[in-house]
Design an enzyme around this catalytic site. Structure first.
Site, short mmCIF file in Angstrom:
data_model
loop_
_atom_site.label_atom_id
_atom_site.label_comp_id
_atom_site.label_asym_id
_atom_site.label_seq_id
_atom_site.Cartn_x
_atom_site.Cartn_y
_atom_site.Cartn_z
N ARG A 125 0.69 -1.44 0.08
CA ARG A 125 -0.15 0.05 0.17
C ARG A 125 0.87 1.18 0.06
NH1 ARG A 125 -4.81 0.71 3.58
NH2 ARG A 125 -3.59 1.07 5.14
N ASP A 126 2.07 1.28 -0.05
CA ASP A 126 2.92 2.41 -0.14
C ASP A 126 4.17 2.15 -0.91
OD1 ASP A 126 3.49 5.10 0.27
OD2 ASP A 126 4.36 4.53 2.31
N ILE A 127 4.11 1.53 -2.20
CA ILE A 127 4.86 1.28 -3.01
C ILE A 127 5.39 2.77 -3.85
CG2 ILE A 127 5.79 -0.02 -4.81
CD1 ILE A 127 3.84 -2.28 -4.16
N ASN A 131 10.40 4.12 -1.01
CA ASN A 131 10.46 2.91 -0.42
C ASN A 131 10.92 1.59 -1.08
OD1 ASN A 131 9.26 4.30 1.95
ND2 ASN A 131 7.10 4.06 1.02
#
Length: 269
Positions: A125-127, A131
């Site tokens: 959910r935070d690609i 990151n």
């Protein structure tokens, strides 16, 4: 190990809920990264911290950042992790002109890491390029599982998300619409934006949330974002554009999933 086992060397970055530091281990004399998560109240009630620790502890893969130690203090959780000496993918793209082969190798590992998460019923959910870390020029570690969630139950049924977090430029249209969504499929949108960024050193959609959403739900705009780069295109870039176009589709169920993306990549090996 206890908190006295590490010495903080410097701050690497500032996160949403605390800092990222480089630390020196007294025990093995190696350098690690420490993610500090500040919290108030009962830590057991914080689902985000719970899932980050749980998922980092269980996802053992060569392209996922390795968790070494957990130190819990009164107001912080400190995750001691593998140190990625080559920094983030974002900085790598801005500071270098990666070749087709570099992009190919890095993207292959990103998809492999995401595939492993999804096979284990976890959505990241935070690609984003921030990151995705590099331990060398082309060796990938997917990091920061602070927004990760289970995306399938024990019987394989979809677990929809009804919180709408993540980086604006990498969020899928269904997330920006703030409607319950399948986080596995929204991950694939983010993977498509990451590939676009790797190829063109910019994101396809900018502006405020409303304007970005208006572009994301318009297929003609999405197509034009690829066509406007036609002067940069060659046979290899063409392959990437095909993958991007099949990930940046407004309808989530029509997006390529990791197995299909890997099949595309394998055919070009």
């Amino acid at each position: 190990m206890g908190e006295d086992a590490y010495i903080i060397l410097s701050k690497i970055n500032e996160g949403a809920f605390g800092g990222i530091y480089s630390v020196h281990s007294i025990v093995d004399k190696k350098i690690y990264a420490m993610k500090q998560i500040l919290f108030h109240g009962d830590i057991s009630c914080d689902a985000y911290i719970k899932y980050e620790i749980e998922h980092l502890s269980t996802l053992k893969h060569e392209n996922i950042i390795k968790l070494r130690d957990i130190i819990i203090r009164e107001y912080s959780v400190n995750l001691i992790m593998e140190f990625a000496e080559n920094g983030s993918l974002e900085n790598h793209i801005f500071e270098n002109q990666p070749t087709f082969r570099d992009i190919y190798l890095i993207f292959q590992q990103i998809v492999t890491a995401v595939d492993f998460c999804h096979l284990n019923r976890i959505a990241h959910r935070d690609i984003t390029p921030c990151n995705i870390l590099l331990t060398s020029k082309t060796i990938v570690r997917l990091a920061d599982f602070g927004l990760s969630v289970p995306c399938r139950d024990s019987e394989g049924h979809v677990i929809l998300c009804d919180d709408y977090m993540g980086h604006l430029h990498y969020s899928a249209p269904e997330v920006l619409k703030k409607t319950p969504y399948d986080p596995l499929l929204s991950d694939m949108w983010s993977v498509g934006v990451v590939l676009y960024f790797m190829v063109y050193a910019r994101v396809p959609f900018v502006g405020d949330e409303e304007f970005i959403l208006s572009q994301e739900i318009d297929d003609s705009v999405i197509a034009s974002k690829i066509l406007e780069n036609v002067e940069q295109m060659n046979d290899n870039t063409g392959l990437f554009n095909i993958i991007i176009r099949n990930l940046l589709t407004t309808e989530p169920k029509n997006r390529l999933q990791t197995d299909k993306v890997m099949q595309f990549i394998k055919n070009e090996a």
